[in-house]
Design an enzyme around this catalytic site. Structure first.
Site, PDB file in Angstrom:
ATOM      1  CD  GLU A 290      -2.461  -1.385   2.657  1.00  0.00           C
ATOM      2  OE1 GLU A 290      -3.411  -2.178   2.763  1.00  0.00           O
ATOM      3  OE2 GLU A 290      -1.963  -0.784   3.636  1.00  0.00           O
ATOM      4  NE  ARG A 293       5.918   9.287   3.752  1.00  0.00           N
ATOM      5  CZ  ARG A 293       5.506  10.050   4.750  1.00  0.00           C
ATOM      6  NH1 ARG A 293       5.608  11.360   4.654  1.00  0.00           N
ATOM      7  NH2 ARG A 293       4.978   9.520   5.829  1.00  0.00           N
ATOM      8  CB  CYS A 361      -3.480  33.484  14.876  1.00  0.00           C
ATOM      9  SG  CYS A 361      -3.273  34.552  16.308  1.00  0.00           S
TER      10      CYS A 361
END
EC number: 4.1.1.20
Length: 443
Positions: A290, A293, A361
């Site tokens: 599998e 990436r 932020c």
């Protein structure tokens, strides 16, 4: 500067990907922008498929859609003869809407809901990867309600820990995933699954980690899984037809990363399976893997526009871009490293060290610490490499920032595959209750 895939620097000194000048892409699609090198994606997929064909074993290479799931990516996976693994109703729905063959879909996850299981049953997917005893009983009952018998793999933890970041290691004994081999849970799961009328037990699945640069862990996992398979055969008279060794194959993010060629990983895995199962006089199983990436990671580049800067003498200089942890949370989550270049002056040497900050932020919203760049200026374009995996997939609307668009580039053509979110999209699911409207009107 290390350029991946079809990336190059053109005569104007601009970065090009897939034959497309990124300064033109910025003008057309805006920034931040995810750019995916389609040629490199297809090349990586073909490397896996061809390497397994060479092994002579039966196999499935399933693209791990959690890395980057869009309808266009599902279309490529189908065209390149891959299967697909999904872990939610959203990923499953994406695949089905893209027309991906349901028989080649594998459903993962440690807490599949009844609604998700029923959706997958109705779609007639190829296999469920069962993660725990509760799911075993639930899946059997729901399949029985529909008069179906479904293929399953049992996810096991073989006790192998890959050399990787603690947060993304999943194959060791202390894991939220799967049935543990060493404490007997995996054996009991096989025993239970084999007796359930609506489940067809194909074999087992294991996954030892992520961003792995060696073959040793895969070889050790293959050995442990083979040993477990032999024990199950001898004690329970159950023979596994499928062994899934998961993913985790590494890519180069920065200098010093040393991934192996895909064919090297595949040969190590298939040789280990042949050796371990052959020595035990065990029928050679079909092998599934599998990769996620390693299919899309280095094919992705994120393009930003540089805005403000802050120079703290004797400490560091910050430059800020128009994205940040909303489009790439990995540095904040995993301290992930990246390389970058001033895309509109890519032929100029790096002469300044800066820290690339996002616009969120959060003090921790830093994309790259100590990044070597050609002196950045307001309005420059910053290209951050190797953002194809777990960037768009993990993007958020923190600070109500809109998620970027995604374009695939190939042979000088750019195609929009995900539209940029609009401000109306941001508030599209918001609802003001009537009682609040009345209160507002009263004032």
């Amino acid at each position: 500067m290390y350029l991946h895939g079809t990336s190059s620097i053109n005569a104007q000194g601009h970065l090009e990907i897939g034959g497309c000048d990124v300064t033109d892409l910025a003008k057309q699609y805006g920034t931040p922008l995810y750019i995916v090198d389609e040629t490199l994606v297809r090349q990586r997929a073909r490397e896996y498929v061809e390497a397994f064909r060479t092994s002579g074993l039966k196999f499935q290479v399933a693209y791990a859609s959690k890395a980057f799931s869009t309808m266009a990516m599902c279309a490529i996976a189908e065209q390149e003869d891959m299967s697909l693994d999904v872990v939610s109703d959203g990923e499953l729905y994406t695949a089905l809407k893209a027309g991906f063959p349901a028989a080649r879909i594998h459903f993962h996850g440690n807490n599949k809901t009844p609604d998700e299981i029923n959706m997958a049953l109705d779609a007639n997917i190829g296999c469920f990867v069962v993660d725990n005893f509760i799911e075993l009983q639930l899946l059997n009952a729901l399949a029985g309600d529909k008069g179906k018998k479904v293929n399953v793999l049992l996810r096991v933890t073989p006790g192998v820990e890959a050399h990787t970041h603690d947060y993304i290691s999943t194959g060791q004994q202390d894991s939220k995933f799967g049935f543990d081999v060493s404490n007997g849970a995996a054996f009991r799961a096989v025993q239970e699954a084999a007796g359930l009328a609506n489940l067809e037990l194909l074999g087992v699945h294991s996954h030892i980690g992520s961003q792995i640069f060696e073959v040793d862990g895969f070889q050790m996992a293959a050995g442990k899984v083979a040993q477990f398979a032999v024990n199950v055969r001898d004690e329970l008279n159950v023979t596994f037809r499928v062994i899934n060794l998961g993913g985790g194959f590494g890519i180069r993010y920065v200098e010093g990363d040393t991934p192996l060629p895909i064919a090297t990983y595949v040969k190590a895995i298939t040789d280990a399976i042949k050796s371990n199962f052959g020595e035990a006089n065990y029928p050679l199983p079909e092998i599934w893997v599998e990769p996620g990436r390693s299919i899309v990671g280095d094919a992705g580049t994120t393009l930003y526009t540089i805005g403000t800067s802050k120079d703290i003498p004797g400490v560091r200089k910050y430059i800020a871009v128009d994205g940040g942890m909303t489009d790439n949370p990995r540095p904040a989550l995993y301290e992930s490293k990246y390389e970058a270049v001033i895309a509109n002056r890519a032929n100029q040497a790096a002469d300044e060290t800066v820290t690339v900050a996002g616009k969120c932020c959060e003090s921790g919203d830093k994309l790259i610490i100590d990044c070597e760049l050609s002196k950045p200026e307001v309005g420059d374009l910053l290209a951050v490499f190797c953002t194809g995996a777990y960037n768009y997939a993990m993007a958020s609307n923190y600070n109500r920032i809109r998620r970027p668009s995604v374009v695939f580039v190939k042979d000088g053509q750019a195609d929009l595959v995900v539209k940029r979110e609009s401000l109306d999209d941001i508030v599209g699911n918001d609802v003001i209750p009537e009682r609040m409207k009345r209160t507002s009107a009263a004032k």
